[in-house]
Design an enzyme around this catalytic site. Structure first.
Site, PDB file in Angstrom:
ATOM      1  N   TYR A 179       0.853  -1.197   0.000  1.00 38.62           N
ATOM      2  CA  TYR A 179       0.000   0.000   0.000  1.00 38.62           C
ATOM      3  C   TYR A 179       0.879   1.234   0.000  1.00 38.62           C
ATOM      4  O   TYR A 179       1.853   1.302   0.746  1.00 38.62           O
ATOM      5  CB  TYR A 179      -0.906   0.026   1.234  1.00 38.62           C
ATOM      6  CG  TYR A 179      -2.348  -0.243   0.860  1.00 38.62           C
ATOM      7  CD1 TYR A 179      -3.018   0.609  -0.011  1.00 38.62           C
ATOM      8  CD2 TYR A 179      -3.023  -1.349   1.351  1.00 38.62           C
ATOM      9  CE1 TYR A 179      -4.330   0.360  -0.382  1.00 38.62           C
ATOM     10  CE2 TYR A 179      -4.330  -1.608   0.984  1.00 38.62           C
ATOM     11  CZ  TYR A 179      -4.982  -0.749   0.110  1.00 38.62           C
ATOM     12  OH  TYR A 179      -6.260  -0.987  -0.264  1.00 38.62           O
ATOM     13  N   GLU A 201      -0.524   4.813  -0.534  1.00 43.85           N
ATOM     14  CA  GLU A 201      -1.331   6.030  -0.770  1.00 43.85           C
ATOM     15  C   GLU A 201      -0.459   7.256  -0.565  1.00 43.85           C
ATOM     16  O   GLU A 201       0.300   7.335   0.407  1.00 43.85           O
ATOM     17  CB  GLU A 201      -2.528   6.052   0.172  1.00 43.85           C
ATOM     18  CG  GLU A 201      -3.603   5.089  -0.289  1.00 43.85           C
ATOM     19  CD  GLU A 201      -4.788   5.000   0.654  1.00 43.85           C
ATOM     20  OE1 GLU A 201      -4.796   5.687   1.681  1.00 43.85           O
ATOM     21  OE2 GLU A 201      -5.706   4.230   0.349  1.00 43.85           O
ATOM     22  N   ASP A 219      -5.812  13.614 -25.548  1.00 42.67           N
ATOM     23  CA  ASP A 219      -5.767  12.206 -25.130  1.00 42.67           C
ATOM     24  C   ASP A 219      -5.052  11.443 -26.242  1.00 42.67           C
ATOM     25  O   ASP A 219      -5.601  11.244 -27.331  1.00 42.67           O
ATOM     26  CB  ASP A 219      -7.200  11.693 -24.940  1.00 42.67           C
ATOM     27  CG  ASP A 219      -7.243  10.216 -24.553  1.00 42.67           C
ATOM     28  OD1 ASP A 219      -6.227   9.513 -24.712  1.00 42.67           O
ATOM     29  OD2 ASP A 219      -8.315   9.760 -24.101  1.00 42.67           O
ATOM     30  N   THR A 247      -2.897   6.102 -22.229  1.00 43.91           N
ATOM     31  CA  THR A 247      -2.751   4.783 -21.625  1.00 43.91           C
ATOM     32  C   THR A 247      -1.332   4.328 -21.926  1.00 43.91           C
ATOM     33  O   THR A 247      -0.636   4.928 -22.752  1.00 43.91           O
ATOM     34  CB  THR A 247      -3.748   3.766 -22.210  1.00 43.91           C
ATOM     35  OG1 THR A 247      -3.640   3.780 -23.630  1.00 43.91           O
ATOM     36  CG2 THR A 247      -5.166   4.068 -21.792  1.00 43.91           C
ATOM     37  N   LYS A 268      -1.017   0.584 -25.322  1.00 47.82           N
ATOM     38  CA  LYS A 268      -1.348   0.502 -26.755  1.00 47.82           C
ATOM     39  C   LYS A 268      -0.045   0.600 -27.545  1.00 47.82           C
ATOM     40  O   LYS A 268       0.770  -0.321 -27.471  1.00 47.82           O
ATOM     41  CB  LYS A 268      -2.367   1.581 -27.112  1.00 47.82           C
ATOM     42  CG  LYS A 268      -3.695   1.416 -26.347  1.00 47.82           C
ATOM     43  CD  LYS A 268      -4.746   2.390 -26.815  1.00 47.82           C
ATOM     44  CE  LYS A 268      -6.090   2.168 -26.150  1.00 47.82           C
ATOM     45  NZ  LYS A 268      -6.232   2.836 -24.842  1.00 47.82           N
ATOM     46  N   ARG A 323      -0.851  -2.261 -18.547  1.00 45.96           N
ATOM     47  CA  ARG A 323      -2.188  -1.689 -18.707  1.00 45.96           C
ATOM     48  C   ARG A 323      -2.392  -0.602 -17.655  1.00 45.96           C
ATOM     49  O   ARG A 323      -2.363  -0.866 -16.449  1.00 45.96           O
ATOM     50  CB  ARG A 323      -3.205  -2.813 -18.515  1.00 45.96           C
ATOM     51  CG  ARG A 323      -4.624  -2.472 -18.839  1.00 45.96           C
ATOM     52  CD  ARG A 323      -5.415  -3.733 -19.090  1.00 45.96           C
ATOM     53  NE  ARG A 323      -5.074  -4.291 -20.377  1.00 45.96           N
ATOM     54  CZ  ARG A 323      -5.652  -3.948 -21.535  1.00 45.96           C
ATOM     55  NH1 ARG A 323      -6.619  -3.055 -21.559  1.00 45.96           N
ATOM     56  NH2 ARG A 323      -5.278  -4.493 -22.659  1.00 45.96           N
TER      57      ARG A 323
END
Ligand code: DSN
Length: 414
Positions: free
Chosen positions: A55, A57, A201, A227, A230, A236
């Site tokens: 974790y 955060e 984008d 992203t 691609k 991903r």
């Protein structure tokens, strides 16, 4: 037996079985889905690594948990490499996806019901830019532009006219199914004219942007989202880049605004993919993607198929199947039986719904990763043409299947 999944096999035969079948599918079919790719083994290892146990955060050096010193290294590397690769002032590598990256930008500059101007989904835009069934269309007042009927390309004067009328707070440029170069400079001028922020984008074209094969939006846009899986060929996930003046607000929009714990294994994999993207081999790969798309488009045109806008400048093309009297849905299904995987796609001024469609979208990033070049594109193009011109024919299907099988043997997934 796939040795890399031996522990899964020990514990869960059902998932192992699905994985084995997926391995077969990825290796023995030709993948022309424009938004997919094959990651390197290094990226796969990173994405499956033990950083998933942590974790974290917060951000490097400012976390809400102890023991973050090693994941901090991975995240700092991802940030620095991203900034270097794209020439961006600030990067946030925590968004879980492209949609989340877009949401972070909207949360940074918009309030609910503010106006976004973006590309219509049926003309090539993305769900998270404008769709009424998506948070973008539900939270914001969305006005859209499309391509012109004349040449099926973006008409910037028309966009300017719509922008002046709609007075958007944010203009979104970028697409999931637009085969032409996007003129980010012109969009910057339009955004300036109407006093809007500009978000680009570049999920589909990010790899080509890093290689200089497609112009970069970084000098022109306030925000750039992408992203990583691609053309960038990585894990991903999503990334937001912006100018320094927005850095704090973007970071706060991602965490704590939208997300809790970042996926540190995915961030490690993003760092690895960004390192790969900084190599000369990656630049050559991007150049080949575009050469391959051009070769494939040329063969389809020679075989009398109609391409939206008449061709391609990037990694993808859209075939308009209306004149053949077949739907995108049927073409996708039949070509899949032939070993060619692609997707049905709406075309501009679509008359059928998104589940049927009048078109198919074809992209070259995955076949280029397998090492295929123009000659193989000519073969694939002629097989696609033969397929859509003989839909349902079992003999034709078997012949195509056997040629695709031979091609897959010759060009294994690396
Ligand atoms: N769904 C992706 C595509 O196929 O283009 C975009 O996120």
């Amino acid at each position: 037996m796939l040795p890399q999944y031996k522990h899964i096999k020990d514990i869960d035969e059902e998932v192992y079985d699905a994985l084995q079948k997926e391995h077969e599918r990825q290796n023995y079919k030709i993948n022309l889905i424009a938004s997919e790719n094959y990651t390197s083994k290094a990226v796969l290892e990173a994405q499956g690594c033990i950083m998933t146990n942590k974790y974290a955060e917060g951000y490097p050096g400012k976390r809400y948990y102890g023991g973050c010193e090693n994941v901090d290294i991975a995240e700092r590397l991802a940030i620095e490499r991203c900034k270097r690769l794209f020439g961006a002032e600030h990067a946030n590598v925590q968004p879980h996806s492209g949609s989340a990256a877009n949401m972070a930008v909207y949360f940074t500059v918009l309030k609910p019901r503010d106006t976004i101007l973006s590309m219509d989904v049926t003309h090539g835009g993305h769900l998270s830019h404008s769709s009424p069934v998506n948070f973008s269309g539900k939270l914001y007042n969305v006005v859209t532009y499309g391509v012109s009927r004349k040449d099926e390309m973006i008409d910037h004067d028309e966009v300017l006219g719509i922008a002046r009328k709609a007075k958007p707070k944010l203009i979104v440029v970028g697409a999931s199914a637009y085969p032409r170069i996007i003129d980010f400079k012109r969009f910057h001028e339009i955004a300036d004219d109407v006093g809007a922020y500009l978000m680009a984008d570049i999920a589909h074209i990010a790899g080509m942007v890093t290689a200089g094969v497609h112009p970069s939006p970084v000098p022109h846009a306030d925000f750039v989202t992408t992203t990583t899986h691609k053309t960038l060929r990585g894990a991903r996930g999503g990334i937001v880049m912006c100018r320094e003046e927005f850095a704090r607000d973007v970071d706060r929009a991602v965490f704590p605004g939208m997300q809790g714990g970042p996926l540190m294994h995915v961030i490690a994999a993003k760092a690895v993919c960004l390192k790969e993207a900084l190599t000369p081999e990656f630049k050559a790969y991007q150049e080949q993607i575009v050469k391959n798309a051009k070769a494939l488009a040329d063969v389809l045109i020679e075989n009398r198929l109609r391409l939206v806008s008449g061709g391609t400048d990037n990694h993808l093309m859209l075939v308009n199947l209306r004149e053949l009297g077949i739907t995108g849905k049927d073409a996708e299904a039949y070509l899949s039986e032939c070993g060619i995987i692609l997707n049905k796609n709406t075309i501009p001024f679509e008359e059928l719904g998104p589940f049927v469609t009048s078109g198919i979208r074809i992209g070259t990033p995955s076949v280029t990763t397998r090492g295929m070049k123009e000659n193989e594109m000519r073969l694939i193009g002629s097989l696609i043409a033969r397929g859509v011109q003989n839909m349902g024919d079992a003999n034709v299907r078997d012949k195509i299947l056997s040629e695709i099988g031979a091609l897959c043997e010759k060009f294994p997934v690396p």
